[in-house]
Design a protein around this motif. Structure first.
Motif, PDB file in Angstrom:
ATOM      1  N   LEU A  15       0.822  -1.206   0.000  1.00 22.92           N
ATOM      2  CA  LEU A  15       0.000   0.000   0.000  1.00 22.92           C
ATOM      3  C   LEU A  15       0.858   1.259   0.000  1.00 22.92           C
ATOM      4  CD1 LEU A  15      -2.834  -1.090   2.435  1.00 22.92           C
ATOM      5  CD2 LEU A  15      -3.119  -0.462   0.021  1.00 22.92           C
ATOM      6  N   GLU A  16       1.963   1.245   0.737  1.00 27.43           N
ATOM      7  CA  GLU A  16       2.863   2.407   0.738  1.00 27.43           C
ATOM      8  C   GLU A  16       3.431   2.654  -0.654  1.00 27.43           C
ATOM      9  OE1 GLU A  16       5.624   1.380   3.855  1.00 27.43           O
ATOM     10  OE2 GLU A  16       4.570   2.663   5.286  1.00 27.43           O
ATOM     11  N   CYS A  17       3.852   1.594  -1.319  1.00 27.84           N
ATOM     12  CA  CYS A  17       4.404   1.711  -2.672  1.00 27.84           C
ATOM     13  C   CYS A  17       3.348   2.248  -3.631  1.00 27.84           C
ATOM     14  CB  CYS A  17       4.933   0.361  -3.132  1.00 27.84           C
ATOM     15  SG  CYS A  17       5.735   0.411  -4.742  1.00 27.84           S
ATOM     16  N   SER A  18       2.148   1.716  -3.537  1.00 30.41           N
ATOM     17  CA  SER A  18       1.066   2.153  -4.406  1.00 30.41           C
ATOM     18  C   SER A  18       0.725   3.621  -4.156  1.00 30.41           C
ATOM     19  CB  SER A  18      -0.165   1.272  -4.179  1.00 30.41           C
ATOM     20  OG  SER A  18      -1.201   1.660  -5.027  1.00 30.41           O
ATOM     21  N   CYS A  19       0.691   4.030  -2.894  1.00 27.61           N
ATOM     22  CA  CYS A  19       0.402   5.438  -2.578  1.00 27.61           C
ATOM     23  C   CYS A  19       1.499   6.364  -3.110  1.00 27.61           C
ATOM     24  CB  CYS A  19       0.237   5.620  -1.070  1.00 27.61           C
ATOM     25  SG  CYS A  19      -1.333   5.002  -0.436  1.00 27.61           S
ATOM     26  N   ILE A  20       2.729   5.942  -3.013  1.00 31.84           N
ATOM     27  CA  ILE A  20       3.830   6.745  -3.557  1.00 31.84           C
ATOM     28  C   ILE A  20       3.686   6.879  -5.072  1.00 31.84           C
ATOM     29  CG2 ILE A  20       6.320   6.789  -3.991  1.00 31.84           C
ATOM     30  CD1 ILE A  20       6.626   5.496  -1.177  1.00 31.84           C
ATOM     31  N   ASP A  21       3.405   5.763  -5.743  1.00 32.21           N
ATOM     32  CA  ASP A  21       3.222   5.800  -7.201  1.00 32.21           C
ATOM     33  C   ASP A  21       2.065   6.717  -7.595  1.00 32.21           C
ATOM     34  OD1 ASP A  21       5.331   4.092  -7.688  1.00 32.21           O
ATOM     35  OD2 ASP A  21       4.078   2.326  -8.010  1.00 32.21           O
ATOM     36  N   LEU A  22       0.955   6.581  -6.904  1.00 30.21           N
ATOM     37  CA  LEU A  22      -0.198   7.429  -7.221  1.00 30.21           C
ATOM     38  C   LEU A  22       0.090   8.895  -6.911  1.00 30.21           C
ATOM     39  CD1 LEU A  22      -3.041   5.081  -6.002  1.00 30.21           C
ATOM     40  CD2 LEU A  22      -2.797   6.003  -8.325  1.00 30.21           C
ATOM     41  N   ASN A  23       0.823   9.151  -5.845  1.00 27.98           N
ATOM     42  CA  ASN A  23       1.200  10.518  -5.518  1.00 27.98           C
ATOM     43  C   ASN A  23       2.049  11.124  -6.626  1.00 27.98           C
ATOM     44  OD1 ASN A  23       2.384  12.853  -4.434  1.00 27.98           O
ATOM     45  ND2 ASN A  23       2.408  12.012  -2.382  1.00 27.98           N
ATOM     46  N   LEU A  36      -7.109  10.143  -8.066  1.00 29.17           N
ATOM     47  CA  LEU A  36      -7.262  10.733  -6.742  1.00 29.17           C
ATOM     48  C   LEU A  36      -8.140   9.860  -5.854  1.00 29.17           C
ATOM     49  CD1 LEU A  36      -6.709  13.019  -4.791  1.00 29.17           C
ATOM     50  CD2 LEU A  36      -8.661  14.245  -5.787  1.00 29.17           C
ATOM     51  N   MET A  37      -9.202   9.300  -6.427  1.00 29.50           N
ATOM     52  CA  MET A  37     -10.066   8.405  -5.679  1.00 29.50           C
ATOM     53  C   MET A  37      -9.290   7.145  -5.256  1.00 29.50           C
ATOM     54  SD  MET A  37     -13.839   6.919  -6.669  1.00 29.50           S
ATOM     55  CE  MET A  37     -13.229   6.020  -8.082  1.00 29.50           C
ATOM     56  N   GLN A  38      -8.497   6.600  -6.169  1.00 25.43           N
ATOM     57  CA  GLN A  38      -7.671   5.430  -5.832  1.00 25.43           C
ATOM     58  C   GLN A  38      -6.678   5.765  -4.726  1.00 25.43           C
ATOM     59  OE1 GLN A  38      -5.777   3.551  -9.207  1.00 25.43           O
ATOM     60  NE2 GLN A  38      -7.586   3.893 -10.475  1.00 25.43           N
ATOM     61  N   TYR A  39      -6.045   6.937  -4.851  1.00 26.22           N
ATOM     62  CA  TYR A  39      -5.077   7.356  -3.836  1.00 26.22           C
ATOM     63  C   TYR A  39      -5.746   7.470  -2.469  1.00 26.22           C
ATOM     64  CZ  TYR A  39      -1.941  10.130  -1.045  1.00 26.22           C
ATOM     65  OH  TYR A  39      -1.149  10.569  -0.014  1.00 26.22           O
ATOM     66  N   ASN A  40      -6.874   8.158  -2.404  1.00 25.94           N
ATOM     67  CA  ASN A  40      -7.562   8.341  -1.119  1.00 25.94           C
ATOM     68  C   ASN A  40      -8.009   7.019  -0.518  1.00 25.94           C
ATOM     69  OD1 ASN A  40      -7.229  11.113  -1.004  1.00 25.94           O
ATOM     70  ND2 ASN A  40      -9.122  11.517  -2.114  1.00 25.94           N
ATOM     71  N   THR A  41      -8.490   6.115  -1.341  1.00 30.57           N
ATOM     72  CA  THR A  41      -8.912   4.796  -0.860  1.00 30.57           C
ATOM     73  C   THR A  41      -7.728   4.031  -0.287  1.00 30.57           C
ATOM     74  OG1 THR A  41     -10.735   4.683  -2.451  1.00 30.57           O
ATOM     75  CG2 THR A  41      -9.943   2.594  -1.554  1.00 30.57           C
ATOM     76  N   GLN A  42      -6.632   4.018  -1.021  1.00 36.18           N
ATOM     77  CA  GLN A  42      -5.466   3.262  -0.566  1.00 36.18           C
ATOM     78  C   GLN A  42      -4.793   3.922   0.625  1.00 36.18           C
ATOM     79  OE1 GLN A  42      -2.968   2.056  -3.847  1.00 36.18           O
ATOM     80  NE2 GLN A  42      -4.731   1.278  -4.973  1.00 36.18           N
ATOM     81  N   ALA A  43      -4.783   5.253   0.669  1.00 38.65           N
ATOM     82  CA  ALA A  43      -4.212   5.954   1.814  1.00 38.65           C
ATOM     83  C   ALA A  43      -5.015   5.643   3.081  1.00 38.65           C
ATOM     84  CB  ALA A  43      -4.166   7.457   1.552  1.00 38.65           C
ATOM     85  N   PHE A  44      -6.330   5.592   2.955  1.00 46.58           N
ATOM     86  CA  PHE A  44      -7.175   5.237   4.095  1.00 46.58           C
ATOM     87  C   PHE A  44      -6.901   3.806   4.540  1.00 46.58           C
ATOM     88  CE2 PHE A  44     -11.051   3.433   5.893  1.00 46.58           C
ATOM     89  CZ  PHE A  44     -11.239   4.285   6.968  1.00 46.58           C
ATOM     90  N   GLN A  45      -6.819   2.873   3.585  1.00 45.68           N
ATOM     91  CA  GLN A  45      -6.525   1.476   3.911  1.00 45.68           C
ATOM     92  C   GLN A  45      -5.174   1.366   4.616  1.00 45.68           C
ATOM     93  OE1 GLN A  45      -6.715  -0.495   0.119  1.00 45.68           O
ATOM     94  NE2 GLN A  45      -8.945  -0.714   0.176  1.00 45.68           N
ATOM     95  N   LEU A  46      -4.190   2.125   4.132  1.00 46.36           N
ATOM     96  CA  LEU A  46      -2.863   2.110   4.728  1.00 46.36           C
ATOM     97  C   LEU A  46      -2.898   2.613   6.170  1.00 46.36           C
ATOM     98  CD1 LEU A  46       0.208   1.751   4.540  1.00 46.36           C
ATOM     99  CD2 LEU A  46       0.315   4.017   3.480  1.00 46.36           C
ATOM    100  N   MET A  47      -3.583   3.714   6.411  1.00 44.14           N
ATOM    101  CA  MET A  47      -3.675   4.247   7.777  1.00 44.14           C
ATOM    102  C   MET A  47      -4.346   3.245   8.715  1.00 44.14           C
ATOM    103  SD  MET A  47      -4.555   8.312   7.378  1.00 44.14           S
ATOM    104  CE  MET A  47      -6.128   8.025   6.587  1.00 44.14           C
ATOM    105  N   GLU A  48      -5.414   2.623   8.250  1.00 41.91           N
ATOM    106  CA  GLU A  48      -6.122   1.653   9.076  1.00 41.91           C
ATOM    107  C   GLU A  48      -5.258   0.426   9.363  1.00 41.91           C
ATOM    108  OE1 GLU A  48      -9.211   1.920  10.605  1.00 41.91           O
ATOM    109  OE2 GLU A  48      -8.880   4.005  10.012  1.00 41.91           O
ATOM    110  N   LEU A  49      -4.551  -0.051   8.349  1.00 38.50           N
ATOM    111  CA  LEU A  49      -3.707  -1.231   8.527  1.00 38.50           C
ATOM    112  C   LEU A  49      -2.530  -0.933   9.460  1.00 38.50           C
ATOM    113  CD1 LEU A  49      -3.577  -4.167   7.677  1.00 38.50           C
ATOM    114  CD2 LEU A  49      -2.201  -3.482   5.713  1.00 38.50           C
TER     115      LEU A  49
END
Length: 85
Positions: A15-23, A36-49
């Protein structure tokens, strides 16, 4: 180290790698609403995990990601970067 903990760490890294790529992508294409929607979804999943991991195994960093239980768990072995996969 148990299998569930390793799997959770791998998912966090994915998830960190994916968020960096999307950023990086969004730096170039800031109006791409789908990205942006993908980034926000994955960033939320990352924070929760990360929160879940911190509660179960201790914090991944020494500040701000999660509260620590008693005794202070940041000093427990192995450190996150010492884990062999």
């Amino acid at each position: 180290m148990n299998k569930d903990r390793l799997n959770m760490l791998r998912k966090i890294m994915e998830l960190e790698c994916s968020c960096i790529d999307l950023n990086l992508y969004l730096d170039m294409y800031p109006t791409d609403q789908n990205a942006l929607m993908q980034y926000n979804t994955q960033a939320f999943q990352l924070m929760e995990l990360k929160k879940q991991y911190g509660c179960m195994y201790g914090p991944l960093s020494n500040f701000g990601d999660a509260q620590s239980q008693y005794p202070f768990r940041w000093i427990e072995d192995p450190w996150p970067w010492e884990i062999e996969y």
